[in-house]
Motif scaffolding. Structure first.
Motif, PDB file in Angstrom:
ATOM      1  N   MET A   7      65.925 -63.628 -32.406  1.00  0.00           N
ATOM      2  CA  MET A   7      66.890 -62.823 -32.666  1.00  0.00           C
ATOM      3  C   MET A   7      68.501 -63.772 -33.783  1.00  0.00           C
ATOM      4  N   ILE A   8      68.550 -62.868 -34.427  1.00  0.00           N
ATOM      5  CA  ILE A   8      70.529 -63.305 -35.550  1.00  0.00           C
ATOM      6  C   ILE A   8      70.965 -63.366 -35.377  1.00  0.00           C
ATOM      7  N   ILE A 106      68.024 -68.852 -44.931  1.00  0.00           N
ATOM      8  CA  ILE A 106      68.910 -69.612 -43.572  1.00  0.00           C
ATOM      9  C   ILE A 106      70.001 -68.932 -44.011  1.00  0.00           C
ATOM     10  N   ASP A 107      70.730 -69.290 -44.693  1.00  0.00           N
ATOM     11  CA  ASP A 107      72.168 -68.492 -44.172  1.00  0.00           C
ATOM     12  C   ASP A 107      72.640 -67.069 -44.563  1.00  0.00           C
ATOM     13  N   GLU A 108      71.423 -66.593 -45.210  1.00  0.00           N
ATOM     14  CA  GLU A 108      71.933 -65.621 -46.328  1.00  0.00           C
ATOM     15  C   GLU A 108      70.675 -64.450 -45.919  1.00  0.00           C
ATOM     16  N   VAL A 109      71.113 -63.378 -45.695  1.00  0.00           N
ATOM     17  CA  VAL A 109      69.747 -62.025 -45.446  1.00  0.00           C
ATOM     18  C   VAL A 109      70.118 -61.113 -46.351  1.00  0.00           C
ATOM     19  N   SER A 110      68.939 -60.592 -47.116  1.00  0.00           N
ATOM     20  CA  SER A 110      68.879 -59.182 -48.665  1.00  0.00           C
ATOM     21  C   SER A 110      68.691 -58.543 -47.958  1.00  0.00           C
ATOM     22  N   ALA A 122      73.931 -65.204 -42.496  1.00  0.00           N
ATOM     23  CA  ALA A 122      73.250 -64.952 -41.387  1.00  0.00           C
ATOM     24  C   ALA A 122      74.491 -65.701 -40.353  1.00  0.00           C
ATOM     25  N   ARG A 123      74.080 -66.156 -39.188  1.00  0.00           N
ATOM     26  CA  ARG A 123      74.211 -66.941 -38.169  1.00  0.00           C
ATOM     27  C   ARG A 123      74.148 -67.144 -37.389  1.00  0.00           C
ATOM     28  N   VAL A 124      72.685 -68.305 -37.791  1.00  0.00           N
ATOM     29  CA  VAL A 124      71.663 -69.619 -37.043  1.00  0.00           C
ATOM     30  C   VAL A 124      72.615 -69.971 -36.265  1.00  0.00           C
ATOM     31  N   GLY A 125      71.873 -70.323 -35.307  1.00  0.00           N
ATOM     32  CA  GLY A 125      72.007 -71.072 -34.373  1.00  0.00           C
ATOM     33  C   GLY A 125      71.272 -72.764 -34.352  1.00  0.00           C
ATOM     34  N   ASP A 126      71.511 -73.775 -34.189  1.00  0.00           N
ATOM     35  CA  ASP A 126      70.450 -74.734 -34.811  1.00  0.00           C
ATOM     36  C   ASP A 126      69.198 -74.809 -33.928  1.00  0.00           C
ATOM     37  N   TYR A 127      68.679 -74.179 -32.784  1.00  0.00           N
ATOM     38  CA  TYR A 127      67.603 -74.063 -32.615  1.00  0.00           C
ATOM     39  C   TYR A 127      66.230 -73.771 -33.144  1.00  0.00           C
TER      40      TYR A 127
END
Ligand SMILES: [Zn+2]
Length: 372
Positions: A7-8, A106-110, A122-127
């Motif tokens: 879940m992002i 990884i950091d962006e969603v379109s 997108a806020r993506v955690g390390d996991y």
């Protein structure tokens, strides 16, 4: 292959929010429109339904061809589940995207909206980050507590298994959902209260039997399913982390054991309370999470695990004094049944599979073949 959903959280400005909400609403209105057609025309064939409604979706709603196609298949899926009820979609329900109207980096969603493509951080955690090169085609956009999230499915990498120094036996569900061979019970009081609440609600609605009761029942079963899934996630997670923290392998019964237990239980008085628990799901979670975490998993034969004495091996149905009380007729050993079963599972796992890594690797693949 181990599939897992992440879940992002998406960052959105007020302007983005307006666009996304507009799209979500239009999408769900279209879902309800198509559901109405499917129900009236009694059409559960995707292609036939498409022929009927595609053009109209495009004309009435401001949605792209890709959305129209997705909506039709979503409605068909829902309608097929129960053809006596017209599926209804919440106006702020989720949107399904695929590669053609979304791009997940990884950091962006379109994402496609009514006003064209929208790029969001997108806020993506390390996991989550380490799994990102494995994102699969589809994703769902959901709106919850004022925030947008994207649910993506990833092909999770498997860790190599460690050399276990012991075995943690897990008994799934006679009195408790899960009990381990350390005598720990994985089911909180809260879970039981909630189960009881759902049970009462369900039987009231079933007795009522009106159309609106049917609808409520349907909504309730969705809620209940999500609750069970969440609970199974929590339970499997704590079992896995316990085994990992103590460098032990996990031992469970093979699927047949769980099935026969459920049958036995269904015949008894506690029918609703236990027969409806999603043991298969819990077992699947344990299987795939142990793969991801590199925890060796051993599957044992379930025969007599609840009637055999772990102290003197004497096996007799009468050893089961009560539903959750075991008292050996041979040696007098007295304990709660689920714990006794968990101990027997450990004994079997140790006998059948000496705790040596190469053997465990083989067993675990075997387990996966059963589980999937
Ligand atoms: Zn005994």
């Amino acid at each position: 292959m181990v599939l897992q959903s992440l879940m992002i959280k998406l960052e959105s400005t007020e302007e983005d929010k307006v666009k996304l909400l507009e799209t979500i609403q239009e999408y769900n209105k279209a879902c309800n429109f198509v559901a109405d057609r499917a129900f009236t025309l009694k059409l559960s064939n995707k292609f036939k339904l498409q022929k009927e409604v595609y053009r109209e979706i495009r004309e009435r709603f401001n949605l792209t061809a890709q959305f129209a196609i997705r909506i039709i298949s979503k409605v068909v899926e829902a309608y097929k589940k129960d053809k006596t009820i017209k599926p209804t979609f919440k106006i702020l329900g989720s949107i399904q995207y695929d590669q053609r109207n979304s791009r997940v980096c990884i950091d962006e969603v379109s994402l496609m909206t009514l006003k064209g493509r929208l790029k969001l951080k997108a806020r993506v955690g390390d996991y989550q980050r380490v799994r990102f090169d494995r994102v699969k085609g589809q994703c769902d956009l959901i709106y919850r507590n004022n925030t947008f999230y994207l649910i993506v499915v990833v092909d999770a990498p498997e860790k190599s298994e460690y050399d276990a120094t012991g075995i943690l036996g897990i008994d799934l569900g006679i009195e408790n959902i899960a009990t381990d061979s350390d005598r720990q019970i994985f089911e909180s009081k809260k879970v039981e209260e909630k189960r009881q609440k759902y049970l009462r609600l369900r039987s009231t609605l079933q007795r009522t039997g009106t159309k609106s009761a049917k609808r409520k029942l349907k909504r309730l079963s969705g809620k209940e399913r999500r609750f069970k899934k969440d609970t199974n996630h929590v339970i499997s997670k704590s079992i896995i982390s316990k085994a990992k923290g103590t460098i032990r392998a996990i031992a469970i019964e093979d699927l047949k054991g769980i099935r026969s237990k459920v049958t036995v239980i269904s015949r008894g008085s506690q029918r609703d309370k236990y027969s409806k628990w999603a043991f298969g799901e819990l077992r699947n979670f344990l299987t795939y999470k142990s793969k991801i975490e590199g925890v060796p998993l051993i599957v044992v034969n379930p025969k007599n695990t609840s009637t055999q004495c772990p102290e003197c091996q004497y096996t007799d149905k009468q050893n089961r004094k009560a539903r959750n009380e075991f008292q050996c007729i041979g040696c007098g050993y007295n304990e709660m049944s689920d714990y006794v079963a968990a101990r027997n599972i450990v004994i079997r796992a140790a006998v059948n599979q000496p705790v040596v890594a190469p053997v465990l690797v083989v067993t675990s693949h075997d387990a996966l073949a059963h589980g999937s």
